[in-house]
Design an enzyme around this catalytic site. Structure first.
Site: not given
Ligand code: XMP
Length: 556
Positions: A95, A122-123, A209, A211, A264, A267-268, A411
């Protein structure tokens, strides 16, 4: 201060992005709406307490990569939010604050009494050190970017990992002394304590980090924490997501009827397939072809859903209506509004047509992703709110209960679920495409059929060559823009007065920032010469080298 100007690993050009963050897909289906289904949740989870770090989402993403479900919870959220999740472990994120400043977010000491391991990053580590009696101060110089790490005492967290490794740092505040009861595990040029643990109490801290991909042992460290220390089972997978969501959808929908606006986009598409897997023909998809799609897009969507998956699908060819509505409209916002309004009208009409007396659909499927939830502030209470592009979306007053099976997914997880469900790669990996489609890529002029057709062909050539060069997935978006401008040229010894096509290709993690893609020259040359050879109306091709900011990705 931490997390300052973390070298953005995802902005490397034509390089795989490090950041798994995802954004609202550019699909016409993201605005928040009426009522909601209960949030989904896997049985085992590790909570990431978000202190506002640039990469908090990415931590949750990486935890999920290890097969463990993870959610982001704002540091200011009620403790109960965390307790009721019965987490197997807690991660405190990075942060921007300094632990010793007056308004810095504090460590909730109750988190240490929940009887589950805690890892501060980190923070998060600085908070642990500061609150538990260690010494945190601003260092004379900060550490930003790739940093050498020396492991002096691996402890539990770093056992079996090399004594010399690199990691990714982004901090100025530094832990100079670990708190009583803690062992310092590693240090760097600037940080005497770059990793620490009190294994008996199950409290761990790392300054770097894990990640980001630039910490080569990052994923191993996270895995160590999740499996060996927290004892998590690695059960979070696309297959488990499908099973869980199918059960949830069945519980929510019962015997009800469901409608889904299919664009199309991934996601949908994935949301629709999940719902179809759960309740079969209780679902009807509505695909509105507004005539502003890319080449063959409509056909691909219809054939995948109707023919391959046997999903009841109503395909509406509304292109004439949209063209009529766009007649004489040149101003970008007016264009967007016209398309948005027409879309809603068509969708309403189709929903009404589908209603069989009182037997109308009560449920509407939305492809809302976890990042949409976070960005609208619901996930973490974070201040960052992305303004959603609602054009091509549905309004709030449609009287449906929402079914949002991707609400907890990033996603790339949604993509993995799509693959798991058998969605063709072409749809799974489709680049984002704006709801108003090609109309907002015709600049300074009306979106006429002639111009749309020309742009569609130019776009098709670009996509074909980019796919052929194997670059399609590495680009956030690649497309053409057609300004309403003609220039003089000479072709076959004759003067021409033709259109200019603009090539726009960008890399991005989340569409909030973007860099122009350094496409290979020979690829650009092939694209340009094909366009000028195959498209009679085009006599000039140019490349857009604007990043975002200051430009936006789309031109309108
Ligand atoms: P800009 O142009 O603002 O776009 O940098 C950011 C991302 O959003 C997409 N976009 C839209 N998506 N409806 C959508 O669903 C829209 O009206 C819309 N306008 C832009 C754009 O393609 C990019 O991915």
């Amino acid at each position: 201060m931490t997390d300052v100007a973390l070298g953005a690993p995802g902005l490397a050009v034509i390089a795989p992005v490090a950041d798994g963050r995802s954004v609202p897909d550019s699909e016409p289906d993201s605005p928040p709406r009426t009522s909601r289904a209960p949030e989904s949740k896997a049985t085992e989870e590790v909570v990431v307490v978000d202190y506002g770090g640039q990469y908090s989402q990415l931590i949750a993403r990486r935890v999920r990569d290890c097969g463990v479900f993870s959610e982001l919870i704002a540091h200011s959220a009620p403790l109960e939010e965390i307790v009721r999740r019965k987490p197997r472990g807690i991660i405190l994120s990075g942060g921007p604050a300094s632990v010793y400043s007056e308004h810095a977010p504090r460590l909730r000491r109750e988190l240490l009494d929940l009887g589950v391991p805690v890892l501060g990053i980190c923070y998060g580590m600085q908070l642990l050190a500061h609150e538990l009696g260690g010494r945190v101060e601003e260092a004379a110089v900060g550490e930003f970017g790739r940093t050498d790490l020396r492991v002096s005492n691996p402890g539990v967290l770093l056992a079996g990992m090399p004594a010399e490794q690199t990691c990714w740092m982004s901090h100025r505040d530094t832990v100079f002394e670990a708190p009583p009861g803690f062992d310092a595990l590693a240090g760097s040029g600037v940080s005497p304590v770059a990793a620490m643990e009190d294994a008996k109490r199950g409290i761990f801290g790392i300054q770097f980090h894990p990640e980001v991909v630039h910490t080569p042992y990052g994923q191993e460290i996270l895995t160590r924490f999740l499996t060996d220390i927290c004892g998590c089972e690695r059960t979070w997978s696309p297959a488990s997501i499908v099973d869980e969501q199918v059960a949830r959808i069945r519980a929510q929908v019962g015997e009800g009827r469901v409608i889904c606006g299919l664009s199309g986009g991934v996601d949908s598409s994935v949301a629709a397939l999940l719902v179809h897997r759960a309740v079969g023909d209780q679902l009807t998809c509505v695909f509105v072809d507004h005539g502003l799609m890319r080449k063959d897009e409509g056909v691909q969507v219809i054939s995948a859903f109707r023919d391959t998956f046997n999903v009841p699908l109503v395909a509406v060819d509304a292109s004439e209506r949209f063209l009529a509505r766009l007649h004489g409209v040149t101003e970008p916002e007016a264009k967007r509004k016209a398309i948005g309004a027409e879309f809603i009208e068509v969708f309403r009409e189709e929903a009404a047509r589908l209603a069989d007396g009182d037997d109308r659909a009560q449920f509407l499927v939305q492809g809302t992703l976890y990042s949409d939830v976070i960005e609208s502030g619901a996930g973490t209470g974070a201040a960052k709110i992305k303004s959603h592009h609602n054009v091509g979306g549905l309004p709030d007053d449609l009287d449906f209960e929402l079914v949002e099976p991707l609400r907890m997914l990033f996603k790339d997880e949604a993509r993995a679920v799509g693959t798991e469900l058998g969605l063709p790669d072409r749809l799974v990996w489709r680049q984002p495409f704006p709801g108003p489609g090609l109309a907002i890529r015709i600049i300074g002029g009306e979106a006429t059929k002639e111009r749309l057709d020309l742009l569609r062909e130019a776009d098709h050539i670009l996509q074909e060559e980019i796919r052929r060069a194997g670059l399609y997935r590495e680009l956030w978006q690649s497309f053409c823009v057609l300004p309403d401008v003609r220039t003089v040229g000479v072709q076959g010894d004759e003067r021409t007065y033709g259109y200019v096509v603009v090539i726009r290709a960008v890399t991005s993690d989340d569409a909030m920032t973007a860099d122009w893609a350094r496409l290979p020259y020979d690829l650009l040359e092939r694209v340009a010469s094909r366009m000028m050879g195959e498209l009679r109306e085009v006599n000039r091709v140019v490349l857009d080298i604007t990043s975002k900011p200051p430009g936006t990705i789309e031109w309108e």
